[in-house]
Scaffold this motif. Structure first.
Motif, PDB file in Angstrom:
ATOM      1  N   LEU A   2      36.536  34.604  44.189  1.00 22.00           N
ATOM      2  CA  LEU A   2      36.730  33.398  43.386  1.00 22.00           C
ATOM      3  C   LEU A   2      37.938  33.538  42.473  1.00 22.00           C
ATOM      4  O   LEU A   2      38.771  32.624  42.366  1.00 22.00           O
ATOM      5  N   SER A   3      38.059  34.670  41.803  1.00 19.35           N
ATOM      6  CA  SER A   3      39.200  34.877  40.908  1.00 19.35           C
ATOM      7  C   SER A   3      40.515  34.802  41.671  1.00 19.35           C
ATOM      8  O   SER A   3      41.491  34.204  41.196  1.00 19.35           O
ATOM      9  N   GLU A   4      40.540  35.395  42.853  1.00 18.11           N
ATOM     10  CA  GLU A   4      41.763  35.352  43.651  1.00 18.11           C
ATOM     11  C   GLU A   4      42.059  33.920  44.123  1.00 18.11           C
ATOM     12  O   GLU A   4      43.221  33.504  44.142  1.00 18.11           O
ATOM     13  N   ALA A   5      41.031  33.176  44.506  1.00 15.55           N
ATOM     14  CA  ALA A   5      41.227  31.804  44.972  1.00 15.55           C
ATOM     15  C   ALA A   5      41.779  30.916  43.863  1.00 15.55           C
ATOM     16  O   ALA A   5      42.735  30.154  44.065  1.00 15.55           O
ATOM     17  N   VAL A   6      41.191  30.998  42.669  1.00 15.07           N
ATOM     18  CA  VAL A   6      41.673  30.198  41.541  1.00 15.07           C
ATOM     19  C   VAL A   6      43.103  30.598  41.186  1.00 15.07           C
ATOM     20  O   VAL A   6      43.955  29.739  40.903  1.00 15.07           O
ATOM     21  N   ALA A   7      43.392  31.892  41.215  1.00 12.38           N
ATOM     22  CA  ALA A   7      44.743  32.362  40.897  1.00 12.38           C
ATOM     23  C   ALA A   7      45.763  31.821  41.896  1.00 12.38           C
ATOM     24  O   ALA A   7      46.893  31.465  41.517  1.00 12.38           O
ATOM     25  N   LEU A  45      35.843  25.046  42.880  1.00 13.35           N
ATOM     26  CA  LEU A  45      35.798  26.507  42.785  1.00 13.35           C
ATOM     27  C   LEU A  45      35.095  26.941  41.499  1.00 13.35           C
ATOM     28  O   LEU A  45      34.223  27.815  41.507  1.00 13.35           O
ATOM     29  N   CYS A  46      35.496  26.336  40.392  1.00 15.08           N
ATOM     30  CA  CYS A  46      34.932  26.750  39.097  1.00 15.08           C
ATOM     31  C   CYS A  46      33.476  26.319  38.945  1.00 15.08           C
ATOM     32  O   CYS A  46      32.739  26.890  38.132  1.00 15.08           O
ATOM     33  N   ASN A  47      33.053  25.336  39.718  1.00 12.45           N
ATOM     34  CA  ASN A  47      31.635  24.959  39.733  1.00 12.45           C
ATOM     35  C   ASN A  47      30.816  25.803  40.704  1.00 12.45           C
ATOM     36  O   ASN A  47      29.599  25.636  40.790  1.00 12.45           O
ATOM     37  N   GLY A  48      31.465  26.680  41.452  1.00 13.48           N
ATOM     38  CA  GLY A  48      30.752  27.526  42.400  1.00 13.48           C
ATOM     39  C   GLY A  48      30.354  26.831  43.681  1.00 13.48           C
ATOM     40  O   GLY A  48      29.456  27.281  44.390  1.00 13.48           O
ATOM     41  N   TRP A  49      31.034  25.725  44.016  1.00 16.36           N
ATOM     42  CA  TRP A  49      30.659  24.949  45.192  1.00 16.36           C
ATOM     43  C   TRP A  49      31.337  25.434  46.469  1.00 16.36           C
ATOM     44  O   TRP A  49      30.813  25.197  47.550  1.00 16.36           O
ATOM     45  N   ILE A  50      32.517  26.017  46.352  1.00 12.14           N
ATOM     46  CA  ILE A  50      33.238  26.516  47.523  1.00 12.14           C
ATOM     47  C   ILE A  50      32.955  28.004  47.660  1.00 12.14           C
ATOM     48  O   ILE A  50      33.092  28.761  46.696  1.00 12.14           O
ATOM     49  N   ARG A  51      32.582  28.400  48.864  1.00 12.19           N
ATOM     50  CA  ARG A  51      32.224  29.791  49.122  1.00 12.19           C
ATOM     51  C   ARG A  51      33.084  30.365  50.238  1.00 12.19           C
ATOM     52  O   ARG A  51      33.569  29.622  51.104  1.00 12.19           O
TER      53      ARG A  51
END
Length: 382
Positions: A35-40, A93-99
């Protein structure tokens, strides 16, 4: 990967053992790292992107009214929807919906899907666009070029239900731009489209626009613009131009959110058969219904003004902007009007720039072209 040891606390924790105390830890360090890598990666894309241009449309100086188009076609995926897709991905992503490895699925007529396919590939997840079978082939090819897959349906009104069903069947995430567009964007600032317009206008002779003209597909852009001008204490009016066969205009006019239409819009990317959840009618100052022929005539004339082609949604807003400019002239008002160049016309060569397609659709643009030529004058269009 071994789960890290818990961080030491500076003071002892109280003993557990209460009959009502519960502790459920669903944290997964592997997922949080992904997740951190995706948001970055999404942040990095924004950091690499320069802001879009604000184009000045030539009008006689004696009119004392200036017209601009915010050129959103220069985004990496070529449309206004690049901003929306970035916001939707960060929100999900920040809501945890994409995995990881689970598909992102969207109901889209084209441009949003192109942009979302780009961001899905950026973070390494599959993407499926559910779209009407009549969408121009050029957009299908753009989605596939970005690594997405297209799921075509015969009835445009079924795209929502189909997208939700596919997400449920695959364990993926239905992005649902029509619900989340107005809440995913930070309308107070963070370089949203409204803040960008006002910053770029600061050195113009009329720096605070009298009107900003938008069009509505989800309604998210008009909501962002309207909220920002109120937040910034600007006296700018927000006008939404709507094409034929769209529910937005009659719903706004009659204050009836239940309005539906029987036919889909012929202007790709805008107009809907139902009122979408992201449409915020109370924030809008004015709406215009624009004939499809006027929308297409406007982009044909725009090509002569700028030497560039734009999609017909640009023409819908441009026709409304020209009307506002004309009204300001008649009242002797000075000021500026800003519209949107939403996407490039090369995506629509087989439709809006094809006389054959116009004839098949029974669309006669000649009278509207002549009205624009008379309004603008021969010198500007020579």
């Amino acid at each position: 990967m071994q789960k890290p040891e818990p961080t030491a606390f500076p003071v002892p924790l109280p003993p557990s053992g209460s009959a009502t105390e519960e502790d459920v830890d669903r944290s997964d360090p592997v997922y949080r790292h992904w997740l951190s890598e995706a948001v970055a990666k999404v942040h990095a894309d924004a950091n690499r992107s320069a802001d879009t241009h604000l184009l000045s449309i030539p009008l006689p100086a004696s009119w004392d009214v200036d017209l601009y188009l915010k050129d959103e076609s220069t985004h990496p995926t070529g449309s206004l929807k690049h901003r929306l897709a970035r916001s939707l991905f960060l929100y999900a992503l920040c809501n945890g919906w994409i995995r990881p490895d689970r598909p992102v699925i969207e109901a889209s007529s084209g441009s949003t899907a192109v942009s979302e396919a780009y961001f899905a590939r950026l973070i390494g997840v599959p993407f499926v666009a559910v779209m009407a079978r009549g969408t121009v082939q050029a957009k299908v090819e753009l989605i596939e070029f970005q690594g997405g897959r297209c799921h075509l349906v015969d009835d445009p009104s079924e795209v929502y239900e189909t997208a939700a069903r596919l997400a449920e069947e695959t364990g993926g995430h239905y992005m649902d731009q029509f619900t989340y567009a107005e809440r995913a964007t930070d309308w107070r600032g963070n370089n949203n489209i409204a803040e960008s317009i006002f910053r770029q206008m600061t050195r113009e002779r009329y720096p605070v626009p009298t009107w900003i003209v938008a069009t509505a597909g989800t309604g998210g852009t008009s909501a962002t613009l309207a909220r920002y001008v109120r937040y910034a204490l600007a006296e700018t009016g927000i006008c939404v131009a709507d094409p034929e066969n769209s529910a937005f205009f009659p719903s706004w006019r009659d204050s009836d959110p239940s309005v539906t239409t029987s036919m889909p819009s012929r202007i790709e990317g805008i107009g809907r058969q139902r009122v979408e959840p992201s449409f915020v009618p109370g924030a809008i100052d004015r709406m215009m219904r624009v004939p499809d022929a006027a929308s297409i005539a406007s982009v044909r004339v725009l090509e002569r003004l700028l030497g560039r082609r734009a999609g017909a949604s640009t023409g819908t807003g441009l026709w409304a902007a020209f009307r506002i400019v004309s009204e300001m002239r008649e009242r002797g008002e000075r000021g500026s009007v800003v519209g949107m160049l939403c996407d490039p016309g090369e995506r629509y060569v087989e439709k809006y720039y094809s006389d054959t397609w116009l004839a098949e659709q029974g669309i006669e643009i000649g009278p509207y072209v002549r009205r624009l030529e008379e309004f603008l004058g021969g010198a500007l269009l020579s």
